[in-house]
Write a protein that holds these residues in place. Structure first.
Motif, PDB file in Angstrom:
ATOM      1  N   UNK A  32       0.336  -0.762   0.155  1.00  9.24           N
ATOM      2  CA  UNK A  32       0.223   0.326  -0.006  1.00  9.24           C
ATOM      3  C   UNK A  32       1.106   1.382  -0.015  1.00  9.24           C
ATOM      4  N   UNK A  33       1.568   1.292   1.196  1.00  9.07           N
ATOM      5  CA  UNK A  33       2.379   2.578   1.484  1.00  9.07           C
ATOM      6  C   UNK A  33       3.928   2.585   0.267  1.00  9.07           C
ATOM      7  N   UNK A  34       4.141   1.477  -0.407  1.00  7.08           N
ATOM      8  CA  UNK A  34       5.116   1.491  -1.895  1.00  7.08           C
ATOM      9  C   UNK A  34       6.350   1.614  -0.829  1.00  7.08           C
ATOM     10  N   UNK A  35       6.711   1.660  -0.098  1.00  9.00           N
ATOM     11  CA  UNK A  35       8.105   1.884   0.641  1.00  9.00           C
ATOM     12  C   UNK A  35       9.399   0.885   0.400  1.00  9.00           C
ATOM     13  N   UNK A  36      10.380   1.963  -0.216  1.00 10.74           N
ATOM     14  CA  UNK A  36      11.163   1.204  -1.084  1.00 10.74           C
ATOM     15  C   UNK A  36      12.411   1.930  -0.245  1.00 10.74           C
ATOM     16  N   UNK A  37      13.240   1.497  -0.445  1.00 17.91           N
ATOM     17  CA  UNK A  37      14.767   2.352  -0.238  1.00 17.91           C
ATOM     18  C   UNK A  37      14.746   3.369  -0.292  1.00 17.91           C
ATOM     19  N   UNK A  38      14.820   3.568  -2.244  1.00 10.61           N
ATOM     20  CA  UNK A  38      14.908   4.698  -2.405  1.00 10.61           C
ATOM     21  C   UNK A  38      13.805   5.865  -2.135  1.00 10.61           C
ATOM     22  N   UNK A  39      12.939   5.478  -1.460  1.00  4.63           N
ATOM     23  CA  UNK A  39      11.827   6.790  -1.285  1.00  4.63           C
ATOM     24  C   UNK A  39      12.122   6.965   0.091  1.00  4.63           C
ATOM     25  N   UNK A  40      13.006   6.566   0.942  1.00  2.68           N
ATOM     26  CA  UNK A  40      13.043   6.825   2.408  1.00  2.68           C
ATOM     27  C   UNK A  40      14.285   7.259   2.615  1.00  2.68           C
ATOM     28  N   UNK A  41      13.785   8.739   3.249  1.00  2.00           N
ATOM     29  CA  UNK A  41      15.202   9.575   3.174  1.00  2.00           C
ATOM     30  C   UNK A  41      16.320   9.015   4.794  1.00  2.00           C
ATOM     31  N   UNK A  42      15.782   8.309   5.546  1.00  2.00           N
ATOM     32  CA  UNK A  42      15.778   7.881   6.928  1.00  2.00           C
ATOM     33  C   UNK A  42      14.856   7.114   7.430  1.00  2.00           C
TER      34      UNK A  42
END
Length: 161
Positions: free
Chosen positions: A22-32
């Protein structure tokens, strides 16, 4: 600057699907990010955790600062706080109030899209309620809207804001 918050309880078994699908969290979208592994007694980053559902079978908390995330509407600089203990926990999503402001006024269309998104999540993730308001939205005096399964006219709720 004021911060808005979306808060809901979630069963641990749904956590991976929520975060990764749902949130599609991937390493490239994460700031920290920051998680503490109680087994290894060391800090971890989000990308080091292969299954959050498994990770949170032991009580713990983690934070993920996301550059951009689509939650019915695009939001930037969003903090996702995850606090679980074995079978269930709380997900808090914090973002600047300015994300829903357009020209010194509340963008009701963005609010509506955000609330519709979470209303649809309620059906798929067995959520009893979703609270939306100023941080901390879990408190009654700072909660602006509480979505429950019987809510059908969310446009009326947004119009009252």
């Amino acid at each position: 600057m004021e911060f808005l918050e979306v808060v809901f309880d979630l069963k641990t078994v749904y956590l991976d699907k929520l975060l990764f699908k749902e949130f599609n969290l991937t390493e490239d979208k994460i700031k920290s990010s920051h998680f503490y592994d109680t087994n290894l007694e060391q800090d971890k980053e989000f990308y080091e955790i292969t299954s959050c559902s498994d990770f949170f079978t032991k009580p713990g908390t983690g934070t993920v600062l996301v550059k951009k995330i689509q939650l019915g509407t695009m939001l930037t600089e969003v903090l996702v706080l995850i606090s679980f203990d074995e079978e269930s926990g709380i997900v808090e999503i914090n973002f600047p109030e300015s994300e829903l402001i357009e020209g010194n006024r509340l963008d009701k269309e963005k609010c509506l899209k955000l609330l519709e998104y979470f209303l649809s999540l309620m059906e798929h993730y067995d959520l009893k309620s979703v609270r939306f308001g100023y941080e901390p939205a879990a408190d009654d005096d700072t909660c602006l809207i509480e979505l429950k399964p019987d809510v059908t006219q969310i446009k009326d709720l947004v119009d009252r804001l």
